[in-house]
Design a protein around this motif. Structure first.
Motif, PDB file in Angstrom:
ATOM      1  N   GLY A 287       0.913  -1.203   0.026  1.00 54.13           N
ATOM      2  CA  GLY A 287      -0.043   0.089  -0.209  1.00 54.13           C
ATOM      3  C   GLY A 287       0.920   1.283  -0.030  1.00 54.13           C
ATOM      4  N   ASP A 288       2.104   1.334   0.514  1.00 54.33           N
ATOM      5  CA  ASP A 288       2.883   2.395   0.746  1.00 54.33           C
ATOM      6  C   ASP A 288       3.572   2.485  -0.845  1.00 54.33           C
ATOM      7  OD1 ASP A 288       2.745   2.042   3.309  1.00 54.33           O
ATOM      8  OD2 ASP A 288       4.397   0.960   3.712  1.00 54.33           O
ATOM      9  N   LEU A 289       3.492   1.663  -1.737  1.00 52.48           N
ATOM     10  CA  LEU A 289       4.009   1.772  -3.089  1.00 52.48           C
ATOM     11  C   LEU A 289       2.762   2.243  -3.804  1.00 52.48           C
ATOM     12  CD1 LEU A 289       6.189   1.360  -5.141  1.00 52.48           C
ATOM     13  CD2 LEU A 289       5.514  -0.967  -5.346  1.00 52.48           C
ATOM     14  N   ILE A 290       1.785   1.831  -3.599  1.00 56.94           N
ATOM     15  CA  ILE A 290       0.595   2.230  -4.482  1.00 56.94           C
ATOM     16  C   ILE A 290       0.371   3.667  -4.304  1.00 56.94           C
ATOM     17  CG2 ILE A 290      -1.909   2.035  -4.697  1.00 56.94           C
ATOM     18  CD1 ILE A 290      -1.452  -1.192  -4.055  1.00 56.94           C
ATOM     19  N   LEU A 291       0.479   4.114  -2.871  1.00 56.65           N
ATOM     20  CA  LEU A 291       0.136   5.556  -2.492  1.00 56.65           C
ATOM     21  C   LEU A 291       1.244   6.489  -2.912  1.00 56.65           C
ATOM     22  CD1 LEU A 291      -2.070   5.000   0.672  1.00 56.65           C
ATOM     23  CD2 LEU A 291      -2.800   5.636  -1.399  1.00 56.65           C
ATOM     24  N   GLY A 292       2.571   6.026  -3.228  1.00 58.45           N
ATOM     25  CA  GLY A 292       3.572   6.837  -3.527  1.00 58.45           C
ATOM     26  C   GLY A 292       4.361   7.327  -2.382  1.00 58.45           C
ATOM     27  N   LYS A 293       4.003   6.386  -1.192  1.00 57.00           N
ATOM     28  CA  LYS A 293       4.847   6.648   0.046  1.00 57.00           C
ATOM     29  C   LYS A 293       6.254   6.053   0.050  1.00 57.00           C
ATOM     30  CE  LYS A 293       2.342   6.400   3.671  1.00 57.00           C
ATOM     31  NZ  LYS A 293       1.029   5.744   4.752  1.00 57.00           N
ATOM     32  N   ALA A 294       6.196   4.982  -0.831  1.00 56.51           N
ATOM     33  CA  ALA A 294       7.772   4.344  -1.030  1.00 56.51           C
ATOM     34  C   ALA A 294       7.953   4.168  -2.512  1.00 56.51           C
ATOM     35  CB  ALA A 294       7.584   2.979  -0.105  1.00 56.51           C
ATOM     36  N   ALA A 295       9.397   4.011  -2.791  1.00 57.47           N
ATOM     37  CA  ALA A 295       9.908   3.787  -3.950  1.00 57.47           C
ATOM     38  C   ALA A 295      10.148   2.524  -4.282  1.00 57.47           C
ATOM     39  CB  ALA A 295      11.140   4.647  -4.254  1.00 57.47           C
ATOM     40  N   GLY A 296       9.645   1.912  -5.615  1.00 56.57           N
ATOM     41  CA  GLY A 296       9.764   0.514  -6.054  1.00 56.57           C
ATOM     42  C   GLY A 296      10.747   0.325  -6.885  1.00 56.57           C
ATOM     43  N   ARG A 297      10.697  -0.126  -8.126  1.00 54.40           N
ATOM     44  CA  ARG A 297      11.660  -0.419  -9.056  1.00 54.40           C
ATOM     45  C   ARG A 297      12.145   0.759  -9.511  1.00 54.40           C
ATOM     46  NH1 ARG A 297      13.119  -4.333 -12.620  1.00 54.40           N
ATOM     47  NH2 ARG A 297      11.456  -5.819 -11.825  1.00 54.40           N
ATOM     48  N   LYS A 298      13.578   0.926  -9.540  1.00 54.06           N
ATOM     49  CA  LYS A 298      14.316   2.144 -10.178  1.00 54.06           C
ATOM     50  C   LYS A 298      14.952   1.767 -11.453  1.00 54.06           C
ATOM     51  CE  LYS A 298      15.649   3.031  -5.410  1.00 54.06           C
ATOM     52  NZ  LYS A 298      15.021   2.058  -4.711  1.00 54.06           N
ATOM     53  N   SER A 299      14.970   0.619 -11.773  1.00 51.35           N
ATOM     54  CA  SER A 299      15.533   0.224 -13.085  1.00 51.35           C
ATOM     55  C   SER A 299      15.071  -1.106 -13.840  1.00 51.35           C
ATOM     56  CB  SER A 299      17.236   0.392 -13.380  1.00 51.35           C
ATOM     57  OG  SER A 299      17.422  -1.053 -12.720  1.00 51.35           O
ATOM     58  N   ASP A 300      15.247  -1.130 -15.074  1.00 53.86           N
ATOM     59  CA  ASP A 300      14.978  -2.419 -15.561  1.00 53.86           C
ATOM     60  C   ASP A 300      15.856  -3.833 -15.502  1.00 53.86           C
ATOM     61  OD1 ASP A 300      12.712  -1.188 -16.977  1.00 53.86           O
ATOM     62  OD2 ASP A 300      13.692  -1.133 -18.894  1.00 53.86           O
ATOM     63  N   THR A 301      16.660  -3.596 -14.533  1.00 54.22           N
ATOM     64  CA  THR A 301      17.306  -4.534 -14.287  1.00 54.22           C
ATOM     65  C   THR A 301      17.254  -5.165 -12.602  1.00 54.22           C
ATOM     66  OG1 THR A 301      19.341  -3.096 -13.442  1.00 54.22           O
ATOM     67  CG2 THR A 301      19.473  -4.087 -15.700  1.00 54.22           C
TER      68      THR A 301
END
Length: 327
Positions: A287-301
């Motif tokens: 939920g933190d990721l969905i709401l933009g409170k946490a960062a997820g994937r940064k690159s395609d690798t």
């Protein structure tokens, strides 16, 4: 008192995968906003890897409901002509304590768990993902595939593996297209479904991997995994279960559905105990990721992992949706 009951057949008629995804994603967001309460889960294994049960419960203040789900996995039921996953959801009013209804637990579990795996991939997998691998051919497999196709309509190939019986994987692959049409009203004419016997080869060629087994030993080794792979780990829902090599977590971006439960009984349990993952490296709850409170994937690798033990909150939200629709 006449308590409403919604059967598995009624769930299938009245709950679309889109509805399940929407309910599930909403719960993740509410949890991130501290608008939910999750109570401790009770697990018990009658026969490790073959027969177990759990009781999960929680409270959704905004919906004014609380309740629990009791569900059991009984592998031997297949030989008895019975479903291998059975259960019941009980929903109560948090304002009066009165029971609002009972809903078949197995059908709702299938839908919301499929939704969870797909939502994890939706927010963490590469957007251009084309090849997916489902590890496991049990009750949950069709739900994971149906939800994944909703989240990634451009998927080209879905491979299915049964680590212990390649014949089961081939048989499942041969019938899944018809199951998607009949059970989910999903046309998958452009998707290739393959049952695979070489798990290592399938892993190395997959963008998204969803694991749905009761394994207590890792099925997927780190050296098989290509850069950019996403894992939705669904099967580990009890202490001691483990589906992927703990070394995969060393440099992965990791999210969970519920930190406390995942720490105790999810895919991250053993990596945390072994030290291949430290708790400060867990990026947050989904939920933190969905709401933009946490960062997820940064690159395609990046390697990304979503660990989902499942929460009664999801079952309650879907059951409440069905009970209100049925009024």
């Amino acid at each position: 008192m006449n308590i409403p009951y919604i059967s598995a057949e009624e769930v299938r008629k009245n709950l679309s995968m889109e509805d399940a995804i929407q309910c599930t994603e909403n719960v993740y967001k509410l949890k991130s906003q501290d608008k939910t309460v999750v109570w401790p889960t009770i697990f018990y294994e009658f026969d490790p890897g073959h027969a177990d049960m759990d009781i999960k419960s929680g409270y959704l203040p905004e919906q004014h409901i609380f309740g629990h789900k009791t569900v059991a996995f009984m592998e031997a039921n297949v030989q008895k002509g019975l479903p291998d996953l059975v259960g019941l959801i009980a929903v109560f009013s948090s304002e009066t304590g009165m029971p609002l209804g009972l809903v078949d637990g197995s059908s709702v579990t299938g839908m919301r768990t499929g939704a969870a795996g797909a939502i994890g991939a939706k927010y963490l997998a590469r957007k251009n993902s084309r090849n997916a691998l489902i590890v496991g051919t049990g009750n949950q497999a069709p739900f994971q595939i149906a939800a994944l196709l909703k989240a990634f309509p451009a998927l080209e190939t879905i491979r299915i593996a049964n680590p212990h019986n390649a014949g089961h994987a081939a048989a499942f692959a041969s019938k899944i297209r018809a199951m998607l049409q009949t059970d989910f009203a999903i046309e998958a004419a452009s998707v290739t479904f393959e049952g695979v016997s070489d798990l290592q080869e399938a892993v190395s060629d997959s963008d998204i991997i969803i694991t749905i087994t009761p394994s207590h030993t890792p099925l997927i080794q780190k050296e098989w995994v290509k850069p950019g792979t996403h894992f939705s780990c669904i099967g580990a829902d009890m202490a001691g279960k483990e589906e992927i090599d703990s070394q995969i977590f060393e440099n992965a971006i990791v999210f969970v559905d519920d930190l406390e439960h995942c720490r105790d009984a999810g895919e991250i349990e053993i990596p945390l105990k072994q030290g291949t993952l430290s708790e400060d490296r867990i990026c947050g709850e989904l939920g933190d990721l969905i709401l933009g409170k946490a960062a997820g994937r940064k690159s395609d690798t990046d390697i990304t992992v979503f660990d989902s033990t499942g929460m009664a909150l999801l079952d309650l939200a879907v059951a409440d949706f069905l009970l209100k629709k049925n009024r």
